[in-house]
Scaffold this motif. Structure first.
Motif, short mmCIF file in Angstrom:
data_model
loop_
_atom_site.label_atom_id
_atom_site.label_comp_id
_atom_site.label_asym_id
_atom_site.label_seq_id
_atom_site.Cartn_x
_atom_site.Cartn_y
_atom_site.Cartn_z
N TRP A 3 -9.55 -0.83 -3.03
CA TRP A 3 -8.24 -0.27 -3.35
C TRP A 3 -8.05 -0.11 -4.85
CZ3 TRP A 3 -4.50 0.26 0.76
CH2 TRP A 3 -4.89 -0.30 1.98
N HIS A 28 -2.11 1.37 -5.82
CA HIS A 28 -1.90 0.80 -4.48
C HIS A 28 -2.49 1.69 -3.38
CE1 HIS A 28 1.87 -1.72 -5.84
NE2 HIS A 28 0.95 -1.62 -6.79
N THR A 29 -3.55 2.42 -3.71
CA THR A 29 -4.13 3.35 -2.74
C THR A 29 -5.54 2.93 -2.34
OG1 THR A 29 -4.79 4.76 -4.59
CG2 THR A 29 -2.76 5.36 -3.40
N TYR A 30 -5.88 3.28 -1.12
CA TYR A 30 -7.19 2.97 -0.51
C TYR A 30 -8.18 4.01 -1.00
CZ TYR A 30 -10.41 2.51 3.55
OH TYR A 30 -11.50 2.34 4.37
N GLU A 73 0.83 -1.21 0.00
CA GLU A 73 0.00 0.00 0.00
C GLU A 73 0.87 1.26 0.00
OE1 GLU A 73 0.59 -1.13 4.34
OE2 GLU A 73 0.19 -2.18 2.46
N ASN A 107 -13.11 -2.92 2.06
CA ASN A 107 -12.25 -1.82 1.68
C ASN A 107 -11.81 -1.98 0.23
OD1 ASN A 107 -12.16 -0.44 4.28
ND2 ASN A 107 -11.20 -2.32 4.99
#
Length: 453
Positions: free
Chosen positions: A212, A217-219, A159, A210
């Motif tokens: 992504w 690689h981001t939430y 992440e 959640n």
């Protein structure tokens, strides 16, 4: 036709059993033509005690099968409690695995700021990705560990950015839709030794899927499934083009379908609800099914899940993904069997409490938990241990008698589940005493480890 499985691997756990021995990887013979059918034929003990082996995954992907330099010859075994990661050589002798490498917790703590590794998936670029549940202090933290697929060195976090979910557990990715979905169990130092319902109100257990961004690689987004949900195993349909899948929520005993909207966002709808039973003689006045494992057949026709507390295993036809249809069900133990400590006062589904499940003269303790399907979809393997701390609380008999592994025959035409009465692996009879066997893994891959890109 897919090759028929001949052996399977299962982690066996001694933590919380009172037996001070290391966890081990068991090899079980599942070939009905073999003289050692339904027996443990090899045990690989780990070099430490109280690891809590749990799930496992592979060093390389099905999507790399065109690359002759890649071999699926290393099984990755993360330890849920000690946070060690074991790399096991299953290539040299497939029936007698040997330890290849140990990744110590301090490596993961320092390089990733994570702990309590759970789900392992190989990536198309050769790396290995493992979801984490917590940080080194026992708090919740939903990040991911990256390992080098050749050296098995810890590379750091997958992440990017400062935004990370408060909790983690399972994950699945679908590159063609540029998405990874992760789920949430709870805060490790809270769930480690048992379940206290009061902790739900304190936010110690999960409620979100959640979402992504796979390439960045981001939430991006969280989808709230409710305070009492605790979403555990998550599965996209196996088709790499599919923009939908299912998540099983343990405590709310619901299955939600998640899917991509025309706007490109992700939403959910509840498609299955297992009703609670009103009971006396149990932890709560209402007993949930506790959906702990789900999987989808490789042809995306059937969804299977286990109700660990109620004690039944279910098969749903998902030809219409929005309206799963129950086509198979079998009771394999659980907390509501006749003659046990629990009395069912009100049950929207059953007319009477099921009989205890007995096979080859053994009354099975616990309920159906981890499930694995043969590649051709006709055999379902089931084990009965969830996690040693919760086994001890909900099924004390499981600690005393050990778990079992069962095989269920599946009707793939009309639907239907039937117990194979000739197959029983009784982990109560292991050399060092009763042990808790967990996730089933086939050499070469299966329904819950393979992602096509």
């Amino acid at each position: 036709m897919s090759p028929k499985e001949e052996i399977v691997y299962l982690p066996c756990i001694y933590r919380n059993t009172g037996i001070d021995k290391p966890d081990y990887l068991a090899t079980v013979d599942v070939n009905p033509k073999s003289a050692s059918y339904s027996q443990v034929i090899h045990r690989l003990p780990m070099p430490n005690v109280k690891d809590e082996l749990h799930h496992s995954g592979w060093n390389t992907c099905s999507s790399s099968f065109g690359d002759v330099s890649k071999k699926r010859n290393r099984l990755i075994l993360p330890s849920l409690i000690s946070s060690r990661i074991y790399v096991v050589d299953v290539g040299t002798d497939v029936r007698a695995p040997r330890l290849y490498k140990v990744i110590e917790p301090v490596d993961i703590y320092w390089k990733c700021g994570l702990a309590n590794p759970h789900t392992t998936h190989c990536l198309g670029n050769g790396e290995i990705m493992i979801s984490a549940i917590g940080d080194p202090s026992g708090n919740g933290k939903g990040g991911f560990i990256l390992l080098d697929g050749e050296t098995f060195e810890v590379k750091g976090n997958w992440e990017k950015g400062n935004k990370i979910p408060a909790l983690g557990y399972d994950f699945w990715y679908q590159p063609r839709h540029n998405v990874l979905m992760s789920t949430e169990w709870g805060v490790p130092k809270i769930f480690a030794n048992g379940f206290n319902p009061a902790d739900l109100k304190k936010g110690c257990y999960g409620r979100y899927i959640n979402v992504w961004d796979w390439t960045a690689h981001t939430y991006m987004q969280s989808i709230d499934l409710g305070e009492d949900s605790v979403p555990l195993e998550i599965r996209f349909l196996h088709s790499p083009d599919a923009a939908e899948g299912y998540v099983g929520c343990a405590l709310s005993s619901a299955v939600h379908r998640f899917y991509k909207t025309e706007k490109g966002t992700w939403v959910t709808e509840q498609v299955i609800q297992v009703p609670n039973k009103k009971v006396k003689g149990w932890l709560l006045p209402e007993m949930p099914g506790l959906i702990t494992d789900i999987l989808i057949s490789l042809d995306d026709r059937f969804l299977y899940f286990s109700n660990w507390i109620h004690g039944d295993l279910r098969q749903y036809d998902i030809s219409n993904t929005r309206k799963p249809k129950l086509v198979g069900q079998v009771f394999l133990g659980g907390s509501i069997t006749r003659g046990g400590p629990v009395t069912v006062l009100e049950d929207p589904e059953l007319q009477c409490q099921p009989e205890p499940f007995v096979i080859k003269g053994k009354k099975v303790a616990g309920g159906p938990q981890m499930i694995q399907l043969s590649l051709d979809g006709t055999r379902l393997y089931v084990t009965t241990s969830l996690y040693s701390g919760w086994d001890k609380q909900f099924y004390p008999d499981l600690i005393r008698e050990g778990s079992v592994m069962l095989q269920i025959d599946v009707d793939t035409k009309k639907g239907g589940l039937t117990v194979n009465k000739d197959f029983l692996v009784d982990f109560g009879k292991e050399p060092h005493g009763p042990v808790l066997a967990h996730e089933v893994r086939y050499p070469g891959g299966d329904c819950s480890s393979d992602i096509w890109v």
